[in-house]
Design an enzyme around this catalytic site. Structure first.
Site, PDB file in Angstrom:
ATOM      1  N   HIS A 269       9.843 -16.566 -58.431  1.00 19.39           N
ATOM      2  CA  HIS A 269       8.563 -16.365 -59.117  1.00 19.39           C
ATOM      3  C   HIS A 269       8.233 -17.554 -60.019  1.00 19.39           C
ATOM      4  O   HIS A 269       9.052 -17.970 -60.832  1.00 19.39           O
ATOM      5  CB  HIS A 269       8.614 -15.065 -59.918  1.00 19.39           C
ATOM      6  CG  HIS A 269       7.314 -14.661 -60.504  1.00 19.39           C
ATOM      7  ND1 HIS A 269       7.210 -14.115 -61.752  1.00 19.39           N
ATOM      8  CD2 HIS A 269       6.049 -14.732 -60.013  1.00 19.39           C
ATOM      9  CE1 HIS A 269       5.946 -13.858 -62.017  1.00 19.39           C
ATOM     10  NE2 HIS A 269       5.219 -14.225 -60.980  1.00 19.39           N
TER      11      HIS A 269
ATOM     12  N   ASP B  21      -1.192 -35.512 -50.527  1.00 20.65           N
ATOM     13  CA  ASP B  21      -1.690 -36.523 -49.610  1.00 20.65           C
ATOM     14  C   ASP B  21      -0.648 -37.626 -49.478  1.00 20.65           C
ATOM     15  O   ASP B  21       0.380 -37.616 -50.164  1.00 20.65           O
ATOM     16  CB  ASP B  21      -3.059 -37.048 -50.046  1.00 20.65           C
ATOM     17  CG  ASP B  21      -3.060 -37.719 -51.421  1.00 20.65           C
ATOM     18  OD1 ASP B  21      -2.044 -38.313 -51.824  1.00 20.65           O
ATOM     19  OD2 ASP B  21      -4.110 -37.654 -52.091  1.00 20.65           O
TER      20      ASP B  21
ATOM     21  N   ASN C 246      -4.307 -32.904 -53.091  1.00 23.86           N
ATOM     22  CA  ASN C 246      -3.021 -32.473 -53.634  1.00 23.86           C
ATOM     23  C   ASN C 246      -3.199 -31.118 -54.294  1.00 23.86           C
ATOM     24  O   ASN C 246      -4.200 -30.877 -54.976  1.00 23.86           O
ATOM     25  CB  ASN C 246      -2.526 -33.465 -54.691  1.00 23.86           C
ATOM     26  CG  ASN C 246      -2.487 -34.881 -54.191  1.00 23.86           C
ATOM     27  OD1 ASN C 246      -1.738 -35.200 -53.275  1.00 23.86           O
ATOM     28  ND2 ASN C 246      -3.311 -35.744 -54.769  1.00 23.86           N
TER      29      ASN C 246
END
Length: 132
Positions: A20, A28, A123
């Protein structure tokens, strides 16, 4: 052998081991990988595989609670802005920070998945959720 879904063994291992709030970066081709953070390099050619293809494959496998993107997507990456807006409308928490902050935060990721994407600011940091 897996029948379907994500087939990349190392990427499957990383996703299966996440807990978690652990963070996974999908990047990229130009995002610097911080020292000490494992890089799962999928880049083959410019644009291959695309950010979208890798994102969809990972998103189908990982329980995602939220994501982080760079504020620069608003000016430079309309496709990622649209994706972030859609996911936020679906109930995911979306944090928007500067690209410099994004790079600093990525140092805490369990891994960076490097795509062949050449569109600027493609990204995202995925924050793992739970399935219960």
């Amino acid at each position: 052998m897996k029948r379907s879904g994500l087939l990349h063994a190392e990427l499957n291992r990383v996703i299966a081991a996440m807990g978690h709030l652990d963070m996974l970066v999908i990047a990229d081709v130009g995002l610097p990988v911080p020292p000490g953070v494992p890089c799962i390099d999928l880049a083959v050619l410019p644009g291959t595989p695309s950010f979208a293809t890798v994102f969809e494959a990972v998103y189908a496998e990982l329980a995602v609670q939220g994501l982080t993107v760079a504020t620069e997507i608003h000016q430079h990456n309309p496709a990622l802005k649209q994706l972030a807006d859609r996911l936020e409308n679906e109930g995911l928490a979306v944090e928007r920070i500067s690209h410099d902050e994004f790079k600093r935060l990525s140092a805490r990721a369990v891994a960076v998945v490097r795509t062949g994407e050449t569109v600027p600011y493609a990204n995202v940091i995925l924050h793992a959720g739970v399935t219960f």
